[in-house]
Design a protein around this motif. Structure first.
Motif, PDB file in Angstrom:
ATOM      1  N   GLU A 116      -1.087   7.132   7.659  1.00  0.00           N
ATOM      2  CA  GLU A 116       0.040   6.476   8.327  1.00  0.00           C
ATOM      3  C   GLU A 116      -0.347   6.006   9.723  1.00  0.00           C
ATOM      4  OE1 GLU A 116       3.334   9.175   8.146  1.00  0.00           O
ATOM      5  OE2 GLU A 116       3.581   8.898   5.996  1.00  0.00           O
TER       6      GLU A 116
ATOM      7  N   CYS B 117      -2.352   2.844   9.492  1.00  0.00           N
ATOM      8  CA  CYS B 117      -1.465   1.712   9.198  1.00  0.00           C
ATOM      9  C   CYS B 117      -0.709   1.273  10.449  1.00  0.00           C
ATOM     10  CB  CYS B 117      -0.486   2.087   8.086  1.00  0.00           C
ATOM     11  SG  CYS B 117      -1.259   2.198   6.467  1.00  0.00           S
TER      12      CYS B 117
ATOM     13  N   ALA C 159       0.748  -1.140   2.694  1.00  0.00           N
ATOM     14  CA  ALA C 159      -0.693  -1.077   2.417  1.00  0.00           C
ATOM     15  C   ALA C 159      -0.943  -0.624   0.980  1.00  0.00           C
ATOM     16  CB  ALA C 159      -1.380  -0.139   3.401  1.00  0.00           C
TER      17      ALA C 159
ATOM     18  N   LEU D 186       2.491   2.496   5.475  1.00  0.00           N
ATOM     19  CA  LEU D 186       1.685   2.949   4.348  1.00  0.00           C
ATOM     20  C   LEU D 186       2.184   2.363   3.027  1.00  0.00           C
ATOM     21  CD1 LEU D 186      -0.694   4.660   3.457  1.00  0.00           C
ATOM     22  CD2 LEU D 186       0.817   6.649   3.417  1.00  0.00           C
TER      23      LEU D 186
ATOM     24  N   THR E 230       1.476  -2.083  10.380  1.00  0.00           N
ATOM     25  CA  THR E 230       2.094  -2.075   9.058  1.00  0.00           C
ATOM     26  C   THR E 230       2.463  -0.649   8.712  1.00  0.00           C
ATOM     27  OG1 THR E 230       1.926  -2.936   6.807  1.00  0.00           O
ATOM     28  CG2 THR E 230      -0.037  -1.841   7.703  1.00  0.00           C
TER      29      THR E 230
ATOM     30  N   LEU F  46      -8.352  -2.735   7.618  1.00  0.00           N
ATOM     31  CA  LEU F  46      -7.361  -1.697   7.338  1.00  0.00           C
ATOM     32  C   LEU F  46      -7.732  -0.966   6.061  1.00  0.00           C
ATOM     33  CD1 LEU F  46      -4.645  -0.171   7.495  1.00  0.00           C
ATOM     34  CD2 LEU F  46      -3.604  -2.150   6.380  1.00  0.00           C
TER      35      LEU F  46
END
Length: 79
Positions: A2, A5, A15, A12, A10, A54
């Protein structure tokens, strides 16, 4: 995960959704939601532009994969 992210602006869930739909090993991603209002969030998540870095960072955080199957299908591995 988390925190990584958040560093990439962003969450989780976004993603994870993109990791699933963009993985060539995955032929289908089934998305469920309990409220119609979630549809907007899902569509926004699908269209978000996330940096490849990421996913590289997230992959580094995954636990080691067990190697036991000789094929890509668990059903085939059962014989």
């Amino acid at each position: 995960m988390e925190a990584v992210c958040r560093e990439h602006d962003t969450d989780l869930a976004t993603a994870a959704l993109q990791a699933s739909v963009n993985d060539s090993r995955t032929s289908t991603t089934v998305i469920g939601f309990s409220k119609p209002s979630w549809l907007h969030r899902i569509l926004t998540g699908l269209s978000a532009e996330l940096a490849p870095e990421l996913f590289e960072r997230l992959e580094e955080l995954l636990p080691a994969r067990e190697t036991g199957w000789t094929s890509t299908s668990p059903l085939e591995a059962q014989g």
